[in-house]
Structure formats: structure tokens, C-alpha cells
Design a protein around this motif. Structure first.
Motif, PDB file in Angstrom:
ATOM      1  N   MET A 116      11.048 -15.639  -4.612  1.00 12.13           N
ATOM      2  CA  MET A 116      10.221 -14.573  -5.188  1.00 12.13           C
ATOM      3  C   MET A 116      10.660 -14.259  -6.619  1.00 12.13           C
ATOM      4  SD  MET A 116       8.021 -14.050  -2.858  1.00 12.13           S
ATOM      5  CE  MET A 116       7.168 -12.759  -3.778  1.00 12.13           C
ATOM      6  N   MET A 117      11.953 -14.339  -6.900  1.00 12.02           N
ATOM      7  CA  MET A 117      12.443 -14.105  -8.252  1.00 12.02           C
ATOM      8  C   MET A 117      11.905 -15.160  -9.219  1.00 12.02           C
ATOM      9  SD  MET A 117      16.329 -13.091  -7.112  1.00 12.02           S
ATOM     10  CE  MET A 117      17.047 -12.808  -8.717  1.00 12.02           C
ATOM     11  N   LEU A 258      21.870 -18.348  -6.747  1.00 14.88           N
ATOM     12  CA  LEU A 258      22.106 -17.106  -6.015  1.00 14.88           C
ATOM     13  C   LEU A 258      23.316 -16.365  -6.566  1.00 14.88           C
ATOM     14  CD1 LEU A 258      21.410 -18.252  -2.347  1.00 14.88           C
ATOM     15  CD2 LEU A 258      20.057 -16.612  -3.666  1.00 14.88           C
ATOM     16  N   GLN A 259      24.371 -17.099  -6.900  1.00 11.82           N
ATOM     17  CA  GLN A 259      25.571 -16.464  -7.424  1.00 11.82           C
ATOM     18  C   GLN A 259      25.274 -15.738  -8.732  1.00 11.82           C
ATOM     19  OE1 GLN A 259      28.493 -16.921  -5.459  1.00 11.82           O
ATOM     20  NE2 GLN A 259      29.140 -15.115  -6.597  1.00 11.82           N
ATOM     21  N   LYS A 260      24.534 -16.408  -9.597  1.00 14.73           N
ATOM     22  CA  LYS A 260      24.258 -15.841 -10.920  1.00 14.73           C
ATOM     23  C   LYS A 260      23.217 -14.743 -10.880  1.00 14.73           C
ATOM     24  CE  LYS A 260      22.780 -17.155 -15.615  1.00 14.73           C
ATOM     25  NZ  LYS A 260      22.372 -18.276 -16.495  1.00 14.73           N
ATOM     26  N   ARG A 261      22.160 -14.936 -10.120  1.00 12.26           N
ATOM     27  CA  ARG A 261      21.012 -14.024 -10.179  1.00 12.26           C
ATOM     28  C   ARG A 261      21.031 -12.936  -9.105  1.00 12.26           C
ATOM     29  NH1 ARG A 261      16.380 -16.051 -12.725  1.00 12.26           N
ATOM     30  NH2 ARG A 261      15.515 -14.006 -12.174  1.00 12.26           N
ATOM     31  N   MET A 262      21.815 -13.126  -8.049  1.00 12.12           N
ATOM     32  CA  MET A 262      21.811 -12.131  -6.979  1.00 12.12           C
ATOM     33  C   MET A 262      23.209 -11.646  -6.609  1.00 12.12           C
ATOM     34  SD  MET A 262      20.225 -12.395  -3.081  1.00 12.12           S
ATOM     35  CE  MET A 262      18.583 -12.840  -3.649  1.00 12.12           C
ATOM     36  N   GLY A 340      21.072   1.063  -9.527  1.00 10.73           N
ATOM     37  CA  GLY A 340      20.824   0.928 -10.958  1.00 10.73           C
ATOM     38  C   GLY A 340      20.767  -0.488 -11.479  1.00 10.73           C
ATOM     39  N   THR A 341      21.143  -1.464 -10.665  1.00 14.05           N
ATOM     40  CA  THR A 341      21.088  -2.868 -11.080  1.00 14.05           C
ATOM     41  C   THR A 341      19.842  -3.513 -10.497  1.00 14.05           C
ATOM     42  OG1 THR A 341      23.500  -3.068 -11.196  1.00 14.05           O
ATOM     43  CG2 THR A 341      22.242  -5.106 -10.978  1.00 14.05           C
ATOM     44  N   ALA A 342      18.944  -3.911 -11.369  1.00 15.00           N
ATOM     45  CA  ALA A 342      17.683  -4.520 -10.932  1.00 15.00           C
ATOM     46  C   ALA A 342      17.796  -6.042 -11.009  1.00 15.00           C
ATOM     47  CB  ALA A 342      16.531  -4.040 -11.802  1.00 15.00           C
ATOM     48  N   ILE A 343      17.470  -6.719  -9.897  1.00 14.52           N
ATOM     49  CA  ILE A 343      17.440  -8.182  -9.928  1.00 14.52           C
ATOM     50  C   ILE A 343      16.012  -8.714  -9.809  1.00 14.52           C
ATOM     51  CG2 ILE A 343      19.765  -8.344  -8.976  1.00 14.52           C
ATOM     52  CD1 ILE A 343      18.438  -9.349  -6.357  1.00 14.52           C
ATOM     53  N   MET A 344      15.069  -7.834  -9.461  1.00 12.44           N
ATOM     54  CA  MET A 344      13.654  -8.205  -9.483  1.00 12.44           C
ATOM     55  C   MET A 344      12.830  -6.932  -9.586  1.00 12.44           C
ATOM     56  SD  MET A 344      12.801  -9.334  -5.528  1.00 12.44           S
ATOM     57  CE  MET A 344      14.398  -9.820  -4.886  1.00 12.44           C
ATOM     58  N   GLN A 345      11.591  -7.089  -9.993  1.00 14.42           N
ATOM     59  CA  GLN A 345      10.700  -5.952 -10.150  1.00 14.42           C
ATOM     60  C   GLN A 345      10.259  -5.423  -8.781  1.00 14.42           C
ATOM     61  OE1 GLN A 345       9.902  -4.419 -13.116  1.00 14.42           O
ATOM     62  NE2 GLN A 345      11.526  -5.809 -13.844  1.00 14.42           N
ATOM     63  N   ALA A 349       9.651  -7.500  -4.969  1.00 10.15           N
ATOM     64  CA  ALA A 349      10.318  -7.240  -3.691  1.00 10.15           C
ATOM     65  C   ALA A 349       9.303  -6.816  -2.632  1.00 10.15           C
ATOM     66  CB  ALA A 349      11.380  -6.170  -3.869  1.00 10.15           C
ATOM     67  N   LYS A 350       8.368  -5.974  -3.016  1.00  6.81           N
ATOM     68  CA  LYS A 350       7.347  -5.521  -2.062  1.00  6.81           C
ATOM     69  C   LYS A 350       6.497  -6.693  -1.585  1.00  6.81           C
ATOM     70  CE  LYS A 350       7.043  -0.826  -3.928  1.00  6.81           C
ATOM     71  NZ  LYS A 350       6.201   0.145  -4.681  1.00  6.81           N
ATOM     72  N   LYS A 351       6.166  -7.572  -2.485  1.00  6.75           N
ATOM     73  CA  LYS A 351       5.383  -8.750  -2.112  1.00  6.75           C
ATOM     74  C   LYS A 351       6.164  -9.621  -1.125  1.00  6.75           C
ATOM     75  CE  LYS A 351       1.677 -11.375  -2.863  1.00  6.75           C
ATOM     76  NZ  LYS A 351       0.297 -10.907  -2.596  1.00  6.75           N
ATOM     77  N   GLY A 352       7.451  -9.827  -1.396  1.00  6.35           N
ATOM     78  CA  GLY A 352       8.263 -10.651  -0.513  1.00  6.35           C
ATOM     79  C   GLY A 352       8.418 -10.076   0.878  1.00  6.35           C
ATOM     80  N   MET A 353       8.333  -8.742   0.979  1.00  4.17           N
ATOM     81  CA  MET A 353       8.444  -8.083   2.279  1.00  4.17           C
ATOM     82  C   MET A 353       7.087  -7.779   2.899  1.00  4.17           C
ATOM     83  SD  MET A 353      11.706  -5.480   1.855  1.00  4.17           S
ATOM     84  CE  MET A 353      11.191  -4.744   0.290  1.00  4.17           C
ATOM     85  N   SER A 354       6.026  -8.306   2.304  1.00  6.83           N
ATOM     86  CA  SER A 354       4.681  -8.094   2.838  1.00  6.83           C
ATOM     87  C   SER A 354       4.247  -9.289   3.671  1.00  6.83           C
ATOM     88  CB  SER A 354       3.691  -7.868   1.692  1.00  6.83           C
ATOM     89  OG  SER A 354       3.479  -9.078   0.970  1.00  6.83           O
TER      90      SER A 354
END
Length: 450
Positions: A116-117, A258-262, A340-345, A349-354
Motif C-alpha cells: 500500500m505504501m 520494511l526496515q527503512k520505511r516501516m 507523530g511519525t507518519a509512514i503512510m497517508q 491505511a484506510k484503503k488497506g484495511m478496507s
């Protein structure tokens, strides 16, 4: 899976790959969980969770498991922890929030959110044909009979898409699910992205060693699909294949991405596709329950997770702590942001959980009948049996985790035994959590966070 000198010292019962790994996602996870807003009454003391606390203590007291733990949190507050037992039978290290567990298919939502990212980055599209990224999947064929001869096929009418891969509707097989010649073909080509033990388990077919991920992809593409893409929900190796998609479009192997972005941004310091030697002391043992006893199949000090995997198995490869997976769940509750740390909009995230399932998909007889499915995990569709705002999945060694965004809480349950269906803990974990929350409301519990 490899051999070692312990094989003749462990009298193992005969199991099949299907019996050990076949419930890798938890067939009833989230089924029957109430959808009302009483989750807001979540309280700090474990006594506010008498059902779950008793379940965990009973499992350990009865030696059904060596150790068991639950981590439950509201919004992004620190989780409350209920724990009992030790990392191994007879051991002296209690399980705690930093103990390491084999997550198996709880890896799937993590990989799903990585995809999703990349969609958010504009490097992928949800309905993009897979062949745009991996050309070997351009001209797929489909079995006339899912259990029939692999040369009895017809051309696929539909291109596999990223949506199909995320939702197990691509028509791909799984050595733990498929039957007949296609299963044998998967074994023969090493399409078995999962590890259990260095010690051979009688009846547990291993097949050819899993190759590097590029070869894995080509081997998979050389075999027919089990179903026409978009028509049937069937648990599959699709999330492992998505790990290669992540690598091709991002230029980084899945574990590095994953290590870098999450993991690094969220402070997830205890997530590994290969167990570091200096963390063996924190690793739990894995067992098979048999005739009232627990048979060790992957002792921490001799774990197969100490070996380098063929690649980072995006569908079943992670070892991690409850603390780190709780951060992942808290990020989902924050719709892409953790403290406070955002890794995706938020919309990503809502789309991925839909519910991302194709409209025409057949769910009959599947683990997600009467539910939806998102980016690597089951989602609620707004019924009593499938509450709106829920998203989660489980793992082959009895773990389970989910979020309830409608009520603002998350929960994870951790233990280590295979198959997960040996006991009802994984399937009923959400029911235990919700039962306690209902009781909390009934006794006038307020809105204190855990």
C-alpha cells in the motif's frame, strides 16, 4: 528443512504440511466479535480481563503451552500485558512483551501495508496487471480441475493484478492448501516459502529447497493457476510473491524496504526474517501438542530461524516481539501514523484495511465467508459476525492480532504451538477480548486507557 543430530532423539508423531500449516491464518479470527462501542471501556488492570486472564493462566497451568501473552491497547497508548509461563517448558525466563515469537502469517498484513505504501508512492496501482512488473506472468493458464492433471488447462481470461495478490484471489496455489498434481508440482519446484524446523518432521513434506526469489517467481509462473483470477478466494503464496514485487519496483529487497520505511521509523527494533544469534535468549520454543504432551519441534537454541532464508518470506517469515507488533497495530489505529511519525497517508491505511475483494469473487467454503479482505488481512463488513472497522490475521503457531478502528483499540495474542487448530486460543482470541470488554461496560467501567 535440513537435518541435525537431534533427529533420532525426538519421537515425533506423523503430521502433514497441511495439518501443521493449514490454518496459518486462523480460520475464525474476528468471527463473531461484537461490533458495538463498548471497547471504549477498556481498563488498565488485568482483573478487568478476567476471561482472558483465566484462559492464559489455565493454558500454562495445564501445560498446554510453555508460555502465553496478550497485549491490548487503546488508541496509541502503551498496551496492557497479560502473561504467564516461560519461553520454554521448564525454563526460567518468563515470557514478556519483548519475547520473540514466530509470527508466520501475521507477516502478511505487514507486507500488505508495504505494498500500500508503494501504491501511495505512485510506483504501483491497485488494479495494475502483475505482468507489468513480472513479465513471466503475462500468459497464464488455469487448471480445468483444481485437483486435476497440470497439463489439462485453458488460457486465463483475466490478468493477475496487485489487488488479486493482496486478497488471495489471484488463482495461485499453496502447498499447505492445494491438493493433487499441482501440490506435487509446487513441492518439485520449491514453491514452499515457509520454515518450521531443522529437525525433519515425519510426514511433513519439504520438497525441493526454496530457491532465490527471482527463480521462485519464474517457477511459480511456469505452473498453471488453480483458479481463474478474480473468481475464488483461495489462500496462496501471493503475499510472498508480492515481496518480489516490492523488490522490483522499490529497488530494495522486502526486508530492507520494511526496515527503512516501516520498522526503523516506528521503532520496531525486534522484527527479523533471520534470528540474530545474540537474540536466541529472547526466543520462544515451538511445540506440537500430542497425546497431552508438548513435543519441541523448533527449540530456540537450534532454531531454523538462525539459518538464512532463501529470501524474506513476505507471507510467513517474520519473527517478532509483541511490543513491536503492537506498534504496527497502533500505527494502523492511527491510520498510518504512530505517535507523530507518519509512514503512510490516512487514506492509504484506510484503503488497506478496507474490503478490497473483487466484486465477483466466490467466498463459499472459505475462511473468510461472510467477511471482507484487505491488504493481507481479514476486514469487517459491518455485520454482527464481521464488525465494521476490524482488520487482522493470525499465524501458524497460534498467534492472533487485530485492530478495531471503530472502537479505537488493538489486541494481540501470542503463544507457540502447531497446528494452530490444536487449541481454540487463536480462533477465539477476539471473543475472549470482547467478552471482557462487555463485562467492563456492564460494571460501569469508564474510559480509562490500558
Amino acid at each position: 528443512m535440513g537435518n541435525d543430530n537431534r533427529a533420532d532423539k525426538i519421537a515425533l508423531p506423523v503430521f502433514s504440511r497441511r495439518s501443521v500449516l493449514g490454518v496459518i491464518g486462523g480460520s475464525a479470527l474476528l468471527a463473531g466479535a461484537p461490533g458495538t462501542a463498548f471497547a471504549r471501556t477498556l481498563l488498565r488492570p488485568a482483573t478487568r480481563f478476567p476471561v482472558l486472564t483465566k484462559i492464559i493462566n489455565d493454558y500454562v497451568a495445564q501445560k498446554k503451552v510453555a508460555g502465553m501473552l496478550a497485549a491490548i491497547g487503546r488508541d496509541q497508548s502503551d498496551p496492557m500485558v497479560i502473561a504467564a509461563g516461560t519461553q520454554k517448558l521448564g525454563g526460567d525466563r518468563p515470557v514478556d512483551i519483548d519475547s520473540l515469537w514466530r509470527l508466520y502469517s501475521q507477516t502478511k498484513p505487514v507486507t500488505g501495508m508495504a505494498v500500500m505504501m508503494l501504491i501511495e508512492d505512485g510506483l504501483l496501482k491497485l488494479d495494475q496487471p502483475l505482468a507489468d512488473i513480472l513479465p513471466e506472468f503475462a500468459d497464464m493458464r488455469v487448471l480445468q480441475d483444481p485437483e486435476g492433471p497440470i497439463d489439462d488447462t485453458v488460457p486465463a481470461r483475466t490478468q493477475i493484478t496487485i489487488r488479486h495478490l493482496l486478497t488471495h484471489t489471484a488463482g495461485l496455489g499453496y502447498s499447505i492448501i492445494s491438493k493433487g498434481p499441482i501440490q506435487a508440482a509446487y513441492f518439485a519446484k520449491g514453491i514452499t516459502p515457509g520454515v518450521v524446523s531443522r529437525t525433519p518432521i515425519p510426514g511433513f513434506e519439504s520438497g525441493l529447497a526454496t530457491p532465490d526469489i527471482a527463480t521462485f517467481s519464474k517457477n511459480l509462473a511456469s505452473l498453471p493457476l488453480v483458479y481463474e483470477p478474480g473468481t475464488k478466494w483461495s489462500y496462496s503464496v501471493s503475499i510472498d510473491l508480492l515481496g518480489y514485487v516490492v523488490e522490483v519496483v522499490s529497488g530494495q529487497p522486502l526486508d530492507e524496504f520494511l526496515q527503512k520505511r516501516m520498522f526503523d521509523p516506528l521503532g520496531m527494533k525486534d522484527m527479523f526474517f533471520r534470528l540474530p544469534v545474540d537474540r536466541v535468549k529472547d526466543f520462544t520454543d515451538n511445540y506440537i501438542p500430542f497425546n497431552g504432551a508438548l513435543i519441541p519441534i523448533d527449540p530456540a537454541e537450534n532454531s531454523i530461524y538462525l539459518d538464512k532464508p532463501a529470501f524474506a518470506f513476505g507471507g510467513a517469515g517474520l519473527v517478532g516481539s509483541a511490543a513491536d507488533y503492537d506498534r504496527f497495530l497502533a500505527m494502523l489505529l492511527g491510520f498510518g501514523t504512530y505517535r507523530g511519525t507518519a509512514i503512510m497517508q490516512p487514506e492509504t491505511a484506510k484503503k488497506g484495511m478496507s474490503n478490497l475483494l473483487p466484486e465477483s469473487v466466490n467466498l463459499s467454503g472459505s475462511w473468510i465467508a461472510n467477511h471482507g479482505f484487505g491488504a493481507g488481512g481479514r476486514v469487517g463488513i459491518g455485520t454482527k459476525a464481521s464488525p465494521a472497522g476490524t482488520y487482522g490475521w493470525g499465524g501458524a503457531a497460534g498467534t492472533a492480532a487485530f485492530v478495531d478502528t471503530a472502537n479505537g483499540f488493538r489486541a494481540g495474542g501470542y503463544t507457540q504451538y502447531m497446528p494452530a487448530s490444536s487449541y481454540p486460543f487463536q480462533a477465539d482470541f477476539p471473543k475472549y477480548v470482547y467478552a471482557d470488554m462487555m463485562q467492563n461496560k456492564a460494571i460501569g467501567g469508564g474510559k480509562t486507557s490500558p
